[in-house]
Write a protein that holds these residues in place. Structure first.
Motif, PDB file in Angstrom:
ATOM      1  N   LEU A 211       0.824  -1.205   0.000  1.00  0.00           N
ATOM      2  CA  LEU A 211       0.000   0.000   0.000  1.00  0.00           C
ATOM      3  C   LEU A 211       0.859   1.257   0.000  1.00  0.00           C
ATOM      4  O   LEU A 211       0.406   2.318  -0.441  1.00  0.00           O
ATOM      5  N   ALA A 212       2.103   1.151   0.474  1.00  0.00           N
ATOM      6  CA  ALA A 212       3.037   2.277   0.419  1.00  0.00           C
ATOM      7  C   ALA A 212       3.709   2.396  -0.940  1.00  0.00           C
ATOM      8  O   ALA A 212       4.179   3.477  -1.315  1.00  0.00           O
ATOM      9  N   LEU A 213       3.759   1.279  -1.693  1.00  0.00           N
ATOM     10  CA  LEU A 213       4.497   1.217  -2.966  1.00  0.00           C
ATOM     11  C   LEU A 213       3.627   0.505  -4.004  1.00  0.00           C
ATOM     12  O   LEU A 213       3.958  -0.593  -4.457  1.00  0.00           O
ATOM     13  N   PRO A 214       2.522   1.102  -4.408  1.00  0.00           N
ATOM     14  CA  PRO A 214       1.543   0.370  -5.227  1.00  0.00           C
ATOM     15  C   PRO A 214       2.048  -0.078  -6.593  1.00  0.00           C
ATOM     16  O   PRO A 214       1.569  -1.075  -7.118  1.00  0.00           O
ATOM     17  N   ARG A 215       3.032   0.624  -7.165  1.00  0.00           N
ATOM     18  CA  ARG A 215       3.492   0.299  -8.518  1.00  0.00           C
ATOM     19  C   ARG A 215       4.865  -0.376  -8.544  1.00  0.00           C
ATOM     20  O   ARG A 215       5.429  -0.600  -9.605  1.00  0.00           O
ATOM     21  N   THR A 216       5.401  -0.681  -7.395  1.00  0.00           N
ATOM     22  CA  THR A 216       6.769  -1.197  -7.279  1.00  0.00           C
ATOM     23  C   THR A 216       6.767  -2.721  -7.266  1.00  0.00           C
ATOM     24  O   THR A 216       5.858  -3.349  -6.733  1.00  0.00           O
ATOM     25  N   ILE A 217       7.817  -3.323  -7.854  1.00  0.00           N
ATOM     26  CA  ILE A 217       8.022  -4.760  -7.717  1.00  0.00           C
ATOM     27  C   ILE A 217       8.374  -5.041  -6.263  1.00  0.00           C
ATOM     28  O   ILE A 217       9.351  -4.513  -5.735  1.00  0.00           O
ATOM     29  N   LEU A 218       7.567  -5.844  -5.587  1.00  0.00           N
ATOM     30  CA  LEU A 218       7.787  -6.197  -4.183  1.00  0.00           C
ATOM     31  C   LEU A 218       8.168  -7.671  -4.130  1.00  0.00           C
ATOM     32  O   LEU A 218       7.344  -8.540  -4.402  1.00  0.00           O
ATOM     33  N   ARG A 219       9.425  -7.918  -3.792  1.00  0.00           N
ATOM     34  CA  ARG A 219       9.986  -9.261  -3.958  1.00  0.00           C
ATOM     35  C   ARG A 219      10.171  -9.982  -2.632  1.00  0.00           C
ATOM     36  O   ARG A 219      10.749  -9.442  -1.690  1.00  0.00           O
ATOM     37  N   TYR A 220       9.694 -11.242  -2.594  1.00  0.00           N
ATOM     38  CA  TYR A 220      10.039 -12.136  -1.499  1.00  0.00           C
ATOM     39  C   TYR A 220      11.542 -12.372  -1.536  1.00  0.00           C
ATOM     40  O   TYR A 220      12.099 -12.775  -2.560  1.00  0.00           O
ATOM     41  N   ALA A 221      12.230 -12.158  -0.421  1.00  0.00           N
ATOM     42  CA  ALA A 221      13.654 -12.425  -0.372  1.00  0.00           C
ATOM     43  C   ALA A 221      13.970 -13.292   0.842  1.00  0.00           C
ATOM     44  O   ALA A 221      13.164 -14.137   1.238  1.00  0.00           O
ATOM     45  N   GLY A 222      15.112 -13.092   1.467  1.00  0.00           N
ATOM     46  CA  GLY A 222      15.587 -14.001   2.498  1.00  0.00           C
ATOM     47  C   GLY A 222      14.709 -14.060   3.733  1.00  0.00           C
ATOM     48  O   GLY A 222      14.082 -13.081   4.129  1.00  0.00           O
ATOM     49  N   GLY A 223      14.673 -15.231   4.356  1.00  0.00           N
ATOM     50  CA  GLY A 223      13.991 -15.411   5.620  1.00  0.00           C
ATOM     51  C   GLY A 223      12.527 -15.789   5.544  1.00  0.00           C
ATOM     52  O   GLY A 223      11.923 -16.133   6.564  1.00  0.00           O
ATOM     53  N   ARG A 224      11.933 -15.750   4.358  1.00  0.00           N
ATOM     54  CA  ARG A 224      10.489 -16.021   4.276  1.00  0.00           C
ATOM     55  C   ARG A 224      10.164 -17.473   4.633  1.00  0.00           C
ATOM     56  O   ARG A 224       9.083 -17.761   5.151  1.00  0.00           O
ATOM     57  N   GLU A 225      11.091 -18.373   4.334  1.00  0.00           N
ATOM     58  CA  GLU A 225      10.828 -19.786   4.591  1.00  0.00           C
ATOM     59  C   GLU A 225      10.626 -20.050   6.082  1.00  0.00           C
ATOM     60  O   GLU A 225       9.708 -20.772   6.488  1.00  0.00           O
ATOM     61  N   LEU A 226      11.483 -19.445   6.927  1.00  0.00           N
ATOM     62  CA  LEU A 226      11.374 -19.634   8.377  1.00  0.00           C
ATOM     63  C   LEU A 226      10.229 -18.818   8.966  1.00  0.00           C
ATOM     64  O   LEU A 226       9.480 -19.286   9.815  1.00  0.00           O
ATOM     65  N   THR A 227      10.106 -17.573   8.519  1.00  0.00           N
ATOM     66  CA  THR A 227       9.134 -16.663   9.116  1.00  0.00           C
ATOM     67  C   THR A 227       7.702 -17.012   8.735  1.00  0.00           C
ATOM     68  O   THR A 227       6.795 -16.928   9.564  1.00  0.00           O
ATOM     69  N   LEU A 228       7.498 -17.409   7.494  1.00  0.00           N
ATOM     70  CA  LEU A 228       6.134 -17.602   6.989  1.00  0.00           C
ATOM     71  C   LEU A 228       5.759 -19.061   6.763  1.00  0.00           C
ATOM     72  O   LEU A 228       4.582 -19.414   6.859  1.00  0.00           O
ATOM     73  N   GLY A 229       6.734 -19.905   6.422  1.00  0.00           N
ATOM     74  CA  GLY A 229       6.398 -21.285   6.087  1.00  0.00           C
ATOM     75  C   GLY A 229       5.633 -21.366   4.775  1.00  0.00           C
ATOM     76  O   GLY A 229       5.431 -20.371   4.065  1.00  0.00           O
ATOM     77  N   ASP A 230       5.141 -22.545   4.435  1.00  0.00           N
ATOM     78  CA  ASP A 230       4.463 -22.747   3.155  1.00  0.00           C
ATOM     79  C   ASP A 230       3.155 -21.971   3.072  1.00  0.00           C
ATOM     80  O   ASP A 230       2.868 -21.310   2.067  1.00  0.00           O
ATOM     81  N   LEU A 231       2.352 -22.037   4.126  1.00  0.00           N
ATOM     82  CA  LEU A 231       1.048 -21.376   4.095  1.00  0.00           C
ATOM     83  C   LEU A 231       1.217 -19.857   4.050  1.00  0.00           C
ATOM     84  O   LEU A 231       0.538 -19.161   3.289  1.00  0.00           O
TER      85      LEU A 231
END
Length: 346
Positions: A279-299
């Motif tokens: 919502l702060a960057l509506p037109r920007t490429i927002l990329r999943y990067a490091g740490g998502r696997e531990l923080t978020l898991g599959d779901l």
């Protein structure tokens, strides 16, 4: 769905509903980014409003960015032995982290680029653990980029630390189309993260890159002990910089670093952060990067893709393991999210 129906289905507190209504009209309908104060209000919404928040962020992404997902692989040309003291990073030569200094040769770079292209990625980023590139690194970059472009049809990006104007110009001449240099943290929190260089030095490199014609990739790392106010400050500063891409990293505490004992960010807080950044960057490429696997898991990874994310790094990161690229690609196929073709990013 009518506005009345939307309001009926909304959950959360009256304050939650008010800021989501503001964001819907301002960001979704008009494409105007949230202000820092509004970002903070979003980041303080309750868990009860999270589903509505993620749905709104997804609508914003679809309207202002489209349905495509950009896929990227990264490789480190020079790993470990960095003179800087970024407190989250196991590549710093100042900590006891078990990462030794290693250089890749040109054939290894080309092989990595070919393997990245084979996953369907359109972007290959060459990264070096340095304060900034010296002549040896710039020479190897020139030779490596030339060899990659001769061997495989893929865009080449770079992340080599802080740059001089001459080095910016050299990278443009090489054909580097995107340069990554993260702000990492809000200006007010940055001294808690790095002491060997300043936030202003990072900002200066970002401005030179943006002025050069290269795309600017400038992201951050959240979950380092910053306050929610500082997280909103960071989103606002990224909005002011207007990068083409923002990689969103979540702290993966590395043994031997000053942040090695920090707890993982709560998954709900991470998802709320993703939506707020969209919502702060509506037109920007927002990329999943490091740490998502531990923080978020599959779901949680799925929820983030339906909550504002429109790009992913596939495979491993610089010093930590990522998901199997096949898992990410299968998830994108399951969600019917098309991968951005190389030709559409030229």
């Amino acid at each position: 769905m009518s506005t009345a129906a939307q309001e009926t289905q909304q959950t959360g507190t009256p304050e939650d509903r008010e800021i989501l209504a503001i964001a819907r009209e301002q960001v979704l309908e008009r494409g105007v980014p949230l202000t820092e104060d509004q970002i903070l209000r979003v980041m303080k919404t309750s868990d009860d409003a999270l589903t509505d928040l993620l749905a709104l962020a997804h609508e914003v992404r679809m309207k202002w960015c489209g349905p495509e997902i950009e896929v990227e692989g990264i490789v480190s040309i020079k790993t470990g032995g960095c003179p800087e003291d970024c407190h989250f990073c196991s590549q710093s030569g100042q900590f006891t982290s078990p990462v030794r200094s290693v250089w890749l040769n040109i054939p290894e770079l080309v092989k990595a680029a070919e393997q990245t292209a084979a996953t369907g990625a359109s972007e290959f980023c060459i990264v070096a653990a340095v304060r900034g590139p010296d002549e040896r690194l710039m020479t190897q970059m020139r030779e490596g980029v030339k060899a990659i472009k001769e061997a495989v049809d893929i865009e080449v990006a770079a992340s080599l630390g802080m740059l001089s104007q001459e080095q910016v110009d050299d990278l443009v001449d090489m054909g580097i189309h995107r340069y990554n240099h993260n702000l990492e943290a809000a200006k007010s929190f940055f001294p808690n993260v790095v002491t060997t260089h300043s936030w202003e030095e990072r900002w200066e490199t970002c401005e030179m890159v943006r002025a050069s014609g290269m795309e600017l990739c400038c992201g951050c790392l959240v979950g380092m002990g910053e306050t929610v106010e500082q997280r909103a400050e960071l989103a606002g500063q990224l909005g002011e910089l207007q990068p083409d891409e923002v990689p969103l990293n979540f702290l993966n505490p590395r043994p031997g670093t000053p942040f090695g004992d920090l707890p993982l960010m709560e998954s709900t807080e991470a998802l709320r952060t993703i939506a707020a950044f969209r919502l702060a960057l509506p037109r920007t490429i927002l990329r999943y990067a490091g740490g998502r696997e531990l923080t978020l898991g599959d779901l949680g990874t799925r929820d983030g893709l339906l909550g504002g994310i429109n790009a992913v790094i596939v495979g491993n990161y610089l010093t930590t393991l990522g998901r199997d690229p096949k898992e990410d690609l299968a998830l994108l196929a399951d969600l019917k999210m098309p991968i951005k073709a190389l030709s559409s990013s030229l």
